[in-house]
Scaffold this active site. Structure first.
Site, PDB file in Angstrom:
ATOM      1  CB  SER A   9      -0.341  -0.217   1.171  1.00 20.67           C
ATOM      2  OG  SER A   9      -1.618   1.041   1.761  1.00 20.67           O
ATOM      3  CE1 TYR A  27      -3.792  -2.724   5.608  1.00 22.05           C
ATOM      4  CE2 TYR A  27      -3.834  -0.259   5.897  1.00 22.05           C
ATOM      5  CZ  TYR A  27      -3.632  -1.872   4.721  1.00 22.05           C
ATOM      6  OH  TYR A  27      -4.181  -1.519   3.235  1.00 22.05           O
ATOM      7  CE  LYS A  37      -1.792  -3.876   3.026  1.00 26.15           C
ATOM      8  NZ  LYS A  37      -1.974  -5.236   2.594  1.00 26.15           N
TER       9      LYS A  37
HETATM   10  C1  WQD Z   1      -9.533   9.374   1.446  1.00 31.87           C
HETATM   11  C2  WQD Z   1      -9.985  10.573   1.209  1.00 31.87           C
HETATM   12  C3  WQD Z   1      -9.758  11.251   3.600  1.00 31.87           C
HETATM   13  C4  WQD Z   1     -14.448   9.151   4.296  1.00 31.87           C
HETATM   14  C5  WQD Z   1      -7.002   4.423   3.187  1.00 31.87           C
HETATM   15  C6  WQD Z   1      -5.711   3.866   3.565  1.00 31.87           C
HETATM   16  C7  WQD Z   1      -4.830   2.906   3.178  1.00 31.87           C
HETATM   17  C8  WQD Z   1      -5.856   2.306   1.974  1.00 31.87           C
HETATM   18  C9  WQD Z   1      -6.904   2.610   1.668  1.00 31.87           C
HETATM   19  C10 WQD Z   1      -6.656   0.054   2.272  1.00 31.87           C
HETATM   20  C11 WQD Z   1      -8.968  11.176   2.455  1.00 31.87           C
HETATM   21  C12 WQD Z   1     -11.512  11.814   3.030  1.00 31.87           C
HETATM   22  C13 WQD Z   1     -12.795  10.098   3.183  1.00 31.87           C
HETATM   23  C14 WQD Z   1     -14.975  10.396   4.277  1.00 31.87           C
HETATM   24  C15 WQD Z   1     -13.770  11.751   3.828  1.00 31.87           C
HETATM   25  N1  WQD Z   1      -6.390   0.888   2.714  1.00 31.87           N
HETATM   26  N2  WQD Z   1     -12.992  11.362   3.358  1.00 31.87           N
HETATM   27  N3  WQD Z   1     -14.743  11.586   4.043  1.00 31.87           N
HETATM   28  O1  WQD Z   1      -7.160   6.712   3.611  1.00 31.87           O
HETATM   29  O2  WQD Z   1      -6.258   7.377   1.640  1.00 31.87           O
HETATM   30  O3  WQD Z   1      -6.293   5.677   2.624  1.00 31.87           O
HETATM   31  O4  WQD Z   1      -7.320   3.535   2.937  1.00 31.87           O
HETATM   32  O5  WQD Z   1      -7.053  -0.954   2.712  1.00 31.87           O
HETATM   33  O6  WQD Z   1      -3.997   2.210   3.521  1.00 31.87           O
HETATM   34  O7  WQD Z   1      -5.140   4.541   4.787  1.00 31.87           O
HETATM   35  O8  WQD Z   1      -8.425   6.211   1.867  1.00 31.87           O
HETATM   36  O9  WQD Z   1     -10.766   6.477   1.145  1.00 31.87           O
HETATM   37  O10 WQD Z   1     -10.559   6.614   3.921  1.00 31.87           O
HETATM   38  O11 WQD Z   1     -10.074   8.574   2.063  1.00 31.87           O
HETATM   39  O12 WQD Z   1     -13.126  13.245   3.538  1.00 31.87           O
HETATM   40  O13 WQD Z   1     -15.611   9.930   4.965  1.00 31.87           O
HETATM   41  O14 WQD Z   1     -11.702  10.702   1.798  1.00 31.87           O
HETATM   42  O15 WQD Z   1      -9.938  12.251   4.914  1.00 31.87           O
HETATM   43  O16 WQD Z   1      -8.908  13.059   2.028  1.00 31.87           O
HETATM   44  P1  WQD Z   1      -7.182   6.663   2.281  1.00 31.87           P
HETATM   45  P2  WQD Z   1     -10.149   6.884   1.981  1.00 31.87           P
END
Ligand code: WQD
Length: 341
Positions: free
Chosen positions: A126, A151, A155
């Site tokens: 990741s 988590y 990785k």
């Molecule tokens: C993306 C953006 C949030 C939800 C994570 C893990 C990574 C991988 C993928 C997998 C961010 C914003 C999110 C919401 C929002 N893991 N957001 N409102 O955090 O980049 O990555 O998922 O298995 O290891 O860390 O992805 O989709 O959670 O967030 O504003 O309700 O969307 O703040 O900027 P992230 P995400």
């Protein structure tokens, strides 16, 4: 000579099911294995429907050493793609031992068997390993940051375990693919993401808000140092991502690797803000999302996106689907689920 056989651990999950479809369509024999701890059989049935035939499915836990050994005795496996792992960042902070035990043990059990046959292992890593990068876009040479969650640490640790194992055991080859943000669903709407409970990730939260399962999407933070104040990510279409696995496995099996252990970023190279993603979803699907700005979410980085040129050059892979196509597929999948419910 018959087809090469690829074992997909965690094959019934979001990424595993899409990878299974692409592998099968590329002519590989696929053995799907899953313990169904975090999914039901929806995606397995979807994979079979897309392919028009049943694939072998093994119900098993990769933490069960004897069971893994028996699996390798039962099938002649040319390569393993390993997805079977827990993936909820927040839960990993609350239950670190659950994460370390499951994610490390399952991977070591696989390696223990693959090394004996001098085989090939592809590990699903990741972009989380880069933390908050100093320079963007990130290349495979960008420095890794200490993980901010168990988590994320699993990785990094699995990458280390794979690198050290490849160095020690002759004949063993490994590739780690560092995914950016996988989103979307298969264009058939027969397989997709099935988050349990309240989704943590952005796109499932958007689609569930659009369909009325959630009242309001919180956009976490509008005061980041980015053009519109919301975070920047590299959202990679799930089918594009799946195809990268076919390229990587083929590279391994055809003996085209430059080194016995290789790492590739799998992203588009295109930063998209949370606000842009929400707007694009509304526009392409003709729906309105009820959203509000909310405080920053703990642990979020401001911006991260890939330099995918190594994957492009060495794997002959690049992301092809537009963000609009991807968001349309995500919406079609959510609507399909609503009809199923
Ligand atoms: C993306 C953006 C949030 C939800 C994570 C893990 C990574 C991988 C993928 C997998 C961010 C914003 C999110 C919401 C929002 N893991 N957001 N409102 O955090 O980049 O990555 O998922 O298995 O290891 O860390 O992805 O989709 O959670 O967030 O504003 O309700 O969307 O703040 O900027 P992230 P995400």
């Amino acid at each position: 000579m018959g087809n090469k056989t690829v074992l997909v651990s965690g094959g019934a999950g979001f990424i595993g099911s899409h990878v299974t479809v692409e592998l099968a369509q590329a002519g590989y024999d696929v053995v799907m294995a899953d313990n169904f701890s975090n999914c039901d059989e929806t995606n397995y049935r979807g994979v079979c429907a897309i392919l028009g035939r049943d694939l072998p499915l093994v119900r098993m836990d990769f933490c069960d050493e004897a069971r893994v050994k028996a699996l390798f005795a039962e099938f002649h496996i040319d390569a393993v793609i390993h997805f079977a792992a827990f993936k909820a960042v927040g839960e990993s902070v609350r239950e670190p031992l659950k994460y370390y035990r499951n994610n490390l043990l399952s991977f070591m059990n696989i390696l223990e068997n693959v090394r004996k046959i001098g085989g090939n292992v592809l590990f699903s890593s990741s972009a989380t390993v880069y933390g908050e990068p100093d320079r963007l876009p990130v290349t495979e040479e960008s420095p890794l940051q200490p993980a901010t969650s168990p988590y994320g640490n699993t990785k990094q640790m699995c990458e280390d375990i794979l690198r050290d194992s490849v160095k020690a055991y002759s004949g063993l080859r490994g590739i780690a693919l560092r995914y950016f943000n996988p989103i979307g669903a298969h264009p058939s709407a027969l397989i997709g993401e099935l988050p349990r409970g309240v989704p943590n990730n952005l796109v499932p939260f958007i689609t569930q808000t659009a369909i009325g399962k959630r009242a309001c999407l919180s956009i976490f933070g509008n005061d980041y140092p980015t053009p519109d104040g919301t975070c920047l990510r590299d959202y990679i279409d799930i089918v594009d991502l799946a195809k990268a696995h076919v390229c990587a496995v083929t590279r391994m099996l055809e003996g085209r690797m430059d080194n016995a252990y290789e790492i590739f970023n799998i992203g588009t190279g295109r930063p998209v803000s949370v606000m842009e993603l929400v707007n694009a979803f509304e526009k392409v699907n003709g729906v309105e999302i009820n959203w509000q700005f909310a405080p920053r979410r703990a642990g979020d980085v401001t911006a991260v996106w890939a330099d995918p040129s190594l994957a492009c050059g060495k794997l002959g892979w690049k992301a092809e689907r537009s963000i609009e196509e991807t968001l349309a597929a995500a919406w079609a999948w959510e609507k399909k689920l609503a009809n199923l419910a």
